[in-house]
Design a protein around this motif. Structure first.
Motif, PDB file in Angstrom:
ATOM      1  N   ILE A  39       0.827  -1.202   0.000  1.00 49.32           N
ATOM      2  CA  ILE A  39       0.000   0.000   0.000  1.00 49.32           C
ATOM      3  C   ILE A  39       0.861   1.252   0.000  1.00 49.32           C
ATOM      4  CG2 ILE A  39      -1.719   1.335   1.284  1.00 49.32           C
ATOM      5  CD1 ILE A  39      -2.789  -1.348   2.312  1.00 49.32           C
ATOM      6  N   GLY A  40       1.842   1.298   0.886  1.00 50.67           N
ATOM      7  CA  GLY A  40       2.682   2.479   1.025  1.00 50.67           C
ATOM      8  C   GLY A  40       2.367   3.208   2.318  1.00 50.67           C
ATOM      9  N   LEU A  41       2.473   4.515   2.295  1.00 50.83           N
ATOM     10  CA  LEU A  41       2.247   5.331   3.491  1.00 50.83           C
ATOM     11  C   LEU A  41       0.791   5.238   3.920  1.00 50.83           C
ATOM     12  CD1 LEU A  41       3.472   7.408   5.494  1.00 50.83           C
ATOM     13  CD2 LEU A  41       2.746   9.180   3.894  1.00 50.83           C
ATOM     14  N   VAL A  42       0.555   4.770   5.157  1.00 52.86           N
ATOM     15  CA  VAL A  42      -0.816   4.650   5.665  1.00 52.86           C
ATOM     16  C   VAL A  42      -1.098   5.616   6.806  1.00 52.86           C
ATOM     17  CG1 VAL A  42      -1.163   2.278   4.902  1.00 52.86           C
ATOM     18  CG2 VAL A  42      -0.197   2.703   7.182  1.00 52.86           C
ATOM     19  N   GLY A  43      -0.074   6.253   7.329  1.00 47.25           N
ATOM     20  CA  GLY A  43      -0.330   7.220   8.395  1.00 47.25           C
ATOM     21  C   GLY A  43       0.937   7.799   8.974  1.00 47.25           C
ATOM     22  N   GLY A  44       0.720   8.774   9.836  1.00 49.30           N
ATOM     23  CA  GLY A  44       1.835   9.421  10.506  1.00 49.30           C
ATOM     24  C   GLY A  44       1.401  10.012  11.829  1.00 49.30           C
ATOM     25  N   GLU A  45       2.342  10.154  12.722  1.00 42.47           N
ATOM     26  CA  GLU A  45       2.079  10.747  14.034  1.00 42.47           C
ATOM     27  C   GLU A  45       3.184  11.742  14.361  1.00 42.47           C
ATOM     28  OE1 GLU A  45      -0.017   7.325  16.661  1.00 42.47           O
ATOM     29  OE2 GLU A  45       2.146   7.145  16.388  1.00 42.47           O
ATOM     30  N   ARG A  46       2.805  12.949  14.726  1.00 42.93           N
ATOM     31  CA  ARG A  46       3.779  13.920  15.235  1.00 42.93           C
ATOM     32  C   ARG A  46       3.641  13.917  16.747  1.00 42.93           C
ATOM     33  NH1 ARG A  46       4.502  19.651  12.605  1.00 42.93           N
ATOM     34  NH2 ARG A  46       5.343  18.240  11.050  1.00 42.93           N
ATOM     35  N   THR A  47       4.751  13.705  17.439  1.00 39.87           N
ATOM     36  CA  THR A  47       4.716  13.605  18.902  1.00 39.87           C
ATOM     37  C   THR A  47       5.417  14.756  19.599  1.00 39.87           C
ATOM     38  OG1 THR A  47       6.684  12.193  18.852  1.00 39.87           O
ATOM     39  CG2 THR A  47       4.541  11.092  18.873  1.00 39.87           C
ATOM     40  N   PHE A  48       6.108  15.604  18.823  1.00 39.45           N
ATOM     41  CA  PHE A  48       6.792  16.756  19.406  1.00 39.45           C
ATOM     42  C   PHE A  48       6.929  17.817  18.335  1.00 39.45           C
ATOM     43  CE2 PHE A  48      10.482  19.258  20.676  1.00 39.45           C
ATOM     44  CZ  PHE A  48      10.226  19.467  22.018  1.00 39.45           C
ATOM     45  N   PRO A  49       6.723  19.065  18.634  1.00 41.48           N
ATOM     46  CA  PRO A  49       6.455  19.672  19.936  1.00 41.48           C
ATOM     47  C   PRO A  49       5.011  19.420  20.367  1.00 41.48           C
ATOM     48  CG  PRO A  49       6.446  21.370  18.245  1.00 41.48           C
ATOM     49  CD  PRO A  49       6.842  20.085  17.573  1.00 41.48           C
ATOM     50  N   THR A  50       4.783  19.529  21.650  1.00 48.37           N
ATOM     51  CA  THR A  50       3.466  19.198  22.201  1.00 48.37           C
ATOM     52  C   THR A  50       2.357  20.091  21.661  1.00 48.37           C
ATOM     53  OG1 THR A  50       3.921  20.567  24.138  1.00 48.37           O
ATOM     54  CG2 THR A  50       4.406  18.217  24.320  1.00 48.37           C
ATOM     55  N   THR A  51       2.686  21.277  21.186  1.00 48.75           N
ATOM     56  CA  THR A  51       1.664  22.161  20.621  1.00 48.75           C
ATOM     57  C   THR A  51       1.258  21.753  19.214  1.00 48.75           C
ATOM     58  OG1 THR A  51       3.395  23.657  19.830  1.00 48.75           O
ATOM     59  CG2 THR A  51       2.398  24.155  21.984  1.00 48.75           C
ATOM     60  N   GLU A  52       1.996  20.795  18.613  1.00 52.85           N
ATOM     61  CA  GLU A  52       1.703  20.362  17.241  1.00 52.85           C
ATOM     62  C   GLU A  52       1.451  18.861  17.139  1.00 52.85           C
ATOM     63  OE1 GLU A  52       4.596  21.731  14.420  1.00 52.85           O
ATOM     64  OE2 GLU A  52       4.718  23.700  15.353  1.00 52.85           O
ATOM     65  N   ILE A  53       1.074  18.214  18.231  1.00 52.68           N
ATOM     66  CA  ILE A  53       0.793  16.775  18.210  1.00 52.68           C
ATOM     67  C   ILE A  53      -0.425  16.513  17.332  1.00 52.68           C
ATOM     68  CG2 ILE A  53      -0.021  14.829  19.596  1.00 52.68           C
ATOM     69  CD1 ILE A  53       1.715  15.863  21.876  1.00 52.68           C
ATOM     70  N   HIS A  54      -0.279  15.573  16.388  1.00 56.91           N
ATOM     71  CA  HIS A  54      -1.420  15.182  15.558  1.00 56.91           C
ATOM     72  C   HIS A  54      -1.148  13.836  14.889  1.00 56.91           C
ATOM     73  CE1 HIS A  54       1.110  17.141  12.476  1.00 56.91           C
ATOM     74  NE2 HIS A  54       0.570  16.269  11.650  1.00 56.91           N
ATOM     75  N   THR A  55      -2.206  13.255  14.346  1.00 54.05           N
ATOM     76  CA  THR A  55      -2.132  11.975  13.646  1.00 54.05           C
ATOM     77  C   THR A  55      -2.752  12.128  12.272  1.00 54.05           C
ATOM     78  OG1 THR A  55      -2.308  10.768  15.732  1.00 54.05           O
ATOM     79  CG2 THR A  55      -2.824   9.544  13.733  1.00 54.05           C
ATOM     80  N   ASP A  56      -2.095  11.591  11.254  1.00 54.50           N
ATOM     81  CA  ASP A  56      -2.618  11.561   9.888  1.00 54.50           C
ATOM     82  C   ASP A  56      -2.969  10.120   9.559  1.00 54.50           C
ATOM     83  OD1 ASP A  56      -2.007  14.319   9.456  1.00 54.50           O
ATOM     84  OD2 ASP A  56       0.076  13.753   9.096  1.00 54.50           O
ATOM     85  N   ASN A  57      -4.175   9.894   9.013  1.00 56.84           N
ATOM     86  CA  ASN A  57      -4.641   8.545   8.699  1.00 56.84           C
ATOM     87  C   ASN A  57      -4.974   8.409   7.226  1.00 56.84           C
ATOM     88  OD1 ASN A  57      -4.849   7.428  11.428  1.00 56.84           O
ATOM     89  ND2 ASN A  57      -6.414   8.986  11.702  1.00 56.84           N
ATOM     90  N   LEU A  58      -4.693   7.233   6.668  1.00 57.22           N
ATOM     91  CA  LEU A  58      -5.138   6.904   5.320  1.00 57.22           C
ATOM     92  C   LEU A  58      -6.639   6.672   5.388  1.00 57.22           C
ATOM     93  CD1 LEU A  58      -4.470   6.151   2.367  1.00 57.22           C
ATOM     94  CD2 LEU A  58      -4.257   3.790   3.157  1.00 57.22           C
ATOM     95  N   VAL A  59      -7.398   7.416   4.613  1.00 62.15           N
ATOM     96  CA  VAL A  59      -8.857   7.307   4.634  1.00 62.15           C
ATOM     97  C   VAL A  59      -9.348   6.361   3.553  1.00 62.15           C
ATOM     98  CG1 VAL A  59     -11.011   8.602   4.389  1.00 62.15           C
ATOM     99  CG2 VAL A  59      -9.079   9.609   5.617  1.00 62.15           C
ATOM    100  N   SER A  60      -8.779   6.445   2.360  1.00 61.28           N
ATOM    101  CA  SER A  60      -9.157   5.544   1.278  1.00 61.28           C
ATOM    102  C   SER A  60      -7.996   5.430   0.291  1.00 61.28           C
ATOM    103  CB  SER A  60     -10.410   6.050   0.557  1.00 61.28           C
ATOM    104  OG  SER A  60     -10.138   7.283  -0.088  1.00 61.28           O
ATOM    105  N   SER A  61      -8.061   4.414  -0.546  1.00 63.97           N
ATOM    106  CA  SER A  61      -7.026   4.228  -1.554  1.00 63.97           C
ATOM    107  C   SER A  61      -7.601   3.489  -2.748  1.00 63.97           C
ATOM    108  CB  SER A  61      -5.836   3.452  -0.979  1.00 63.97           C
ATOM    109  OG  SER A  61      -6.230   2.140  -0.660  1.00 63.97           O
ATOM    110  N   PHE A  62      -6.917   3.575  -3.874  1.00 64.98           N
ATOM    111  CA  PHE A  62      -7.286   2.811  -5.052  1.00 64.98           C
ATOM    112  C   PHE A  62      -6.027   2.559  -5.872  1.00 64.98           C
ATOM    113  CE2 PHE A  62      -7.754   7.262  -5.985  1.00 64.98           C
ATOM    114  CZ  PHE A  62      -7.181   7.416  -7.239  1.00 64.98           C
TER     115      PHE A  62
END
Length: 89
Positions: A39-62
């Protein structure tokens, strides 16, 4: 590379690659990218700095096509290619 068997969302056995960016020896950003086989890249997580913590998720693919050159590589070669791409980023 942190792991070759990480789980991200509904994807198992992902390659987890940690990227740490620093400036003048101080860590500015820590983020992980998760790659699923076939598939390839399915997601990512930023853990630092604490003011920019977020998660990116694969929603769909084809699938739009297949690169026959990549199919011929052994999985260990693909890991090296992914690591080199992340280092260049």
């Amino acid at each position: 590379m942190i792991s070759t068997s990480a789980t991200f969302g509904g994807f198992n056995n992902c390659i987890q690659i940690r990227s740490i960016r620093d400036s003048a020896g101080l860590i500015q950003v820590v983020q992980d990218a998760y790659y699923a086989f076939g598939i390839g890249l399915v997601g990512g997580e930023r853990t630092f700095p604490t003011t920019e913590i977020h998660t990116d998720n694969l929603v769909s693919s084809f699938v739009t096509g297949c690169d026959l050159l990549l199919i011929r590589f052994k999985p260990s070669w693909l890991i090296l290619v992914l690591v080199n791409i992340m280092v260049l980023y």
